[in-house]
Motif scaffolding. Sequence first.
Motif, PDB file in Angstrom:
ATOM      1  N   PHE A  53       1.666   2.477  -4.859  1.00 43.07           N
ATOM      2  CA  PHE A  53       2.429   1.242  -4.900  1.00 43.07           C
ATOM      3  C   PHE A  53       3.932   1.505  -4.969  1.00 43.07           C
ATOM      4  O   PHE A  53       4.727   0.695  -4.495  1.00 43.07           O
ATOM      5  CB  PHE A  53       1.977   0.379  -6.085  1.00 43.07           C
ATOM      6  CG  PHE A  53       0.730  -0.413  -5.802  1.00 43.07           C
ATOM      7  CD1 PHE A  53       0.807  -1.769  -5.551  1.00 43.07           C
ATOM      8  CD2 PHE A  53      -0.509   0.197  -5.775  1.00 43.07           C
ATOM      9  CE1 PHE A  53      -0.338  -2.506  -5.279  1.00 43.07           C
ATOM     10  CE2 PHE A  53      -1.652  -0.520  -5.500  1.00 43.07           C
ATOM     11  CZ  PHE A  53      -1.571  -1.874  -5.251  1.00 43.07           C
ATOM     12  N   ARG A 106      -2.707  -2.613  -0.978  1.00 41.35           N
ATOM     13  CA  ARG A 106      -1.272  -2.827  -0.810  1.00 41.35           C
ATOM     14  C   ARG A 106      -0.948  -3.597   0.466  1.00 41.35           C
ATOM     15  O   ARG A 106      -0.062  -4.450   0.487  1.00 41.35           O
ATOM     16  CB  ARG A 106      -0.557  -1.474  -0.788  1.00 41.35           C
ATOM     17  CG  ARG A 106       0.955  -1.543  -0.808  1.00 41.35           C
ATOM     18  CD  ARG A 106       1.442  -2.300  -2.022  1.00 41.35           C
ATOM     19  NE  ARG A 106       2.827  -2.009  -2.355  1.00 41.35           N
ATOM     20  CZ  ARG A 106       3.498  -2.668  -3.287  1.00 41.35           C
ATOM     21  NH1 ARG A 106       2.930  -3.653  -3.963  1.00 41.35           N
ATOM     22  NH2 ARG A 106       4.750  -2.351  -3.558  1.00 41.35           N
ATOM     23  N   ASN A 108       3.993  -3.087  -8.875  1.00 39.76           N
ATOM     24  CA  ASN A 108       2.620  -2.597  -8.835  1.00 39.76           C
ATOM     25  C   ASN A 108       1.592  -3.705  -8.760  1.00 39.76           C
ATOM     26  O   ASN A 108       0.399  -3.443  -8.615  1.00 39.76           O
ATOM     27  CB  ASN A 108       2.322  -1.718 -10.054  1.00 39.76           C
ATOM     28  CG  ASN A 108       3.027  -0.369  -9.972  1.00 39.76           C
ATOM     29  OD1 ASN A 108       3.605  -0.029  -8.940  1.00 39.76           O
ATOM     30  ND2 ASN A 108       2.999   0.382 -11.055  1.00 39.76           N
TER      31      ASN A 108
END
Length: 876
Positions: free
Chosen positions: A44, A114, A821
């Motif tokens: 991340f 992500r 994150n």
Amino acid sequence: MGASESKLTFKEDVFRLAREDNISADSQWWAQFYQLPESSDDVFALWSPADVRNLTQSSASSPSSTQGLPQKNLETLIYVCVARLEQLQIKRCYADPHHPIAQEVLNCVRILTRLLPYIFETDRLHEWERRFFWEPRKPTQVWDKKHNRPGEYFDGLNPAKKFADEDDSNAEIGAPLGEQLIDLLVQYLFLAGFTLPKRLDSESLPDLNISFHIWNSGIGCRQSVGMTRENERNAVEVIRLLLSLFSRQLYLPPQIVAEIDVRSLSHMTAKPDRQVALSVICSLLNTVLKYNPASWRVPVELTAEGDSKAKLANLSLDLLLVLLMYPDQKGEQNAYRKSLGRLHRVEDFQFIQQGLTTVLMQPISGMSSYIPGQQKQVPWAPEMLILFWELLQVNKRFRSFIIETDRAHDFVVLVLFYAMSAKDQPPKQGIVRMCVLILQTMSVEPAFGSRLNKAFVGHDSLPSVLRITNFHGSYADFLITSIHTLMTTTQGRLESIYPALLAIVNNIAPYVRDMQRATSSKLMDLFISMSSPTFLLEKEPNHQLLMQLLQAMDAILEHQAAANRRFVEVVFRCRKRFKALRDFTVEGAVAELDRLAQERKDRGETGAASGIRSPTARQGSIDSVRSPVSARSPHLGNVPEHEAFAIGDDDDDEDADVNGLSSSTSFTAPLSASTSVVDEAVPLQSRSMTERARGKQPVGQGNFSRSTSRNTSTSSLPALITQPTSASQTSTNSFRPTPEWLDTWLPHLQLYGISKVIQDEHFRSSQDTAAVPTTTTEHPVLTASPRVQAFQWTSLSLGWYLGLLWGLVYSSDVAANRGINGIWTGTSIKLFGVLSSGGGGISLRSPRGAVDAVGDAIASRIGSLSFNSSQTTREV
């Protein structure tokens, strides 16, 4: 990733993805992305939001035919990750059978987690997303930069497989990529050595077969599989990716979110293998219900962030609710709702009830902190309330198990605790709405109203937010008083659910017995506020709240008059209020408002006299209608009570004023302590009536007409007011009250039963002036089947509900994953707004459309309806 040099090299390769499009798919260069990172933070941090968004943009060097599509490298990266997940699980791609596969699996999962939200947020990519993920998989190609032409076609999941024939370019070579990914992830939730303990086969080699064993004992399983902390952490990562896949709903407006087919959720919920569905739902449900915060001797907020069991319980609950709440658009039955609805064993219901209570009781039990006396709420307690509501809706056997036993009392207290705790916090108004609708769902069952007559003996041990001064009475008294508090101390923030609050009173009214005098005065307090000219003339639909309240009062007198002598006494003492309502006219009410405005003007209160609202006042507050002009704290303890009926006044002198309420608590009288005493012989709104209007009044006390309609429904959103207004401006909107408008509802008010009781009491008092008759123990027979007001789902209300759930999921993810994150942190969410707070935290703000939607939906779907299971169970 250890050394700074390796991270810089990795970051440079991330930059290369956006800078150099159409990198060959069969290059070993791609392997570094799932081999090098060592933690979720690495992925991340090294894939910043800007890096991912660069991949979603069209490459400047791409041919015109591909403009408007993401870079080809994005497609290749997704193919690489999905292919590696398949290889690691199915093809045993390592020469060394003992080689750990967890790290590469986790990195592939993290990269996809992500990427997906940034794909969903980009409106321009919706059509590409549909084709790439949800159409049958076809051969793909990259641009041949050497010869400046399209390259040859190949299988995205297996670049070595080429398609030389041009006709093969449109051939279907596999199931949709999104479906393959979901199936792989579900299998990873039950993979030995990854999310389940390691096993060895007959040759002492790692057994990589998928076994759909339920994780924990409970429903459907008597023995836990014994997940290790590593197994729990791996399961957390897989669930995060599943939530990321399903979060397409986050990027839809609340008005249409319930109407859009989210293909990922449709595939997961519509037709899964029966064994898979049962293993998934039982694993998630048991993990949630077996978690016991009290068994951990560290603060709950620390366990939620750092303990693998807490994280797994939280995310399991989020995933379970997302699956349960999805309304499939094609009419397919949701397999998870179906499975939950089929539970029938008493021991399963006891296990569910115990698990729910364990979490919801934490702030009340005070067992979750080192600090003595400090009470902490389990972070996912609101989601547990949603789970409880879903169980009530989908499983009628569970609903009967809760309501037809004393467990209903515990849940009434628990639900009211969360409602009361959140009522003064604007970001948590959705929680209050949900709590109210939970109570309404329970109240449609006749057994619920009957069981509320049990004496509430443990009131003094309740948290301060729930305690009522000098309270004594039943659970029904406690519930009605709490509803009064929610309506009168929230300054209009909950106006959209006033109909739901009154619907609860309506539903339990035919069964309430031995109502205390203080509780009776609360109902009369609401009646006086709602029958005032100020309230009725403010907005056109305001009278519908009054109609609901009168229905509840009439139900008490029709079905349980003999068992509620205190309530009968309160009604008789306020008889002039009911006659004033019967004699209500528009011109008389307007004249009364003019008189009040003039008196305020004479006292120098020019703002109020001219109809200007205080900037600190909230429109829609019953509390503000009934409040004196002088400042006071808007809390239940400061609400002025009727002198003879204040809480704890049951032993007061019976010779108190029987001609009505005192002038200090008259909500239609001038709002000033110095106001001269008015003539009680003439109803307030009749005092300025013309002779023609007076001639229309019936002669005699209590001469009310019978209601011609006993099935009045609330069909629009009521709006309550803040301050009385002058006749020249009786409303801030276009509504202008007329006699014709008044005739549409005033003759239909349910006043006949109240009139009959007043006449009977008047006769009794004339025959025996010594005292009002005492309470009887006779059980009257219900003269007719009571009607109930049930909540029904619409696409608008379901949109609010989904927004509430995803808001909780989003907040939980932000709390557990700081900075960038978070899965969805910094993306363009449309389902709700995200506001940064001064302390670095976040708060959620529903868009205006969502607020309007839930208000309109709740108000429009509440009426006098016969209850059946379909009215509180969403058809999915």
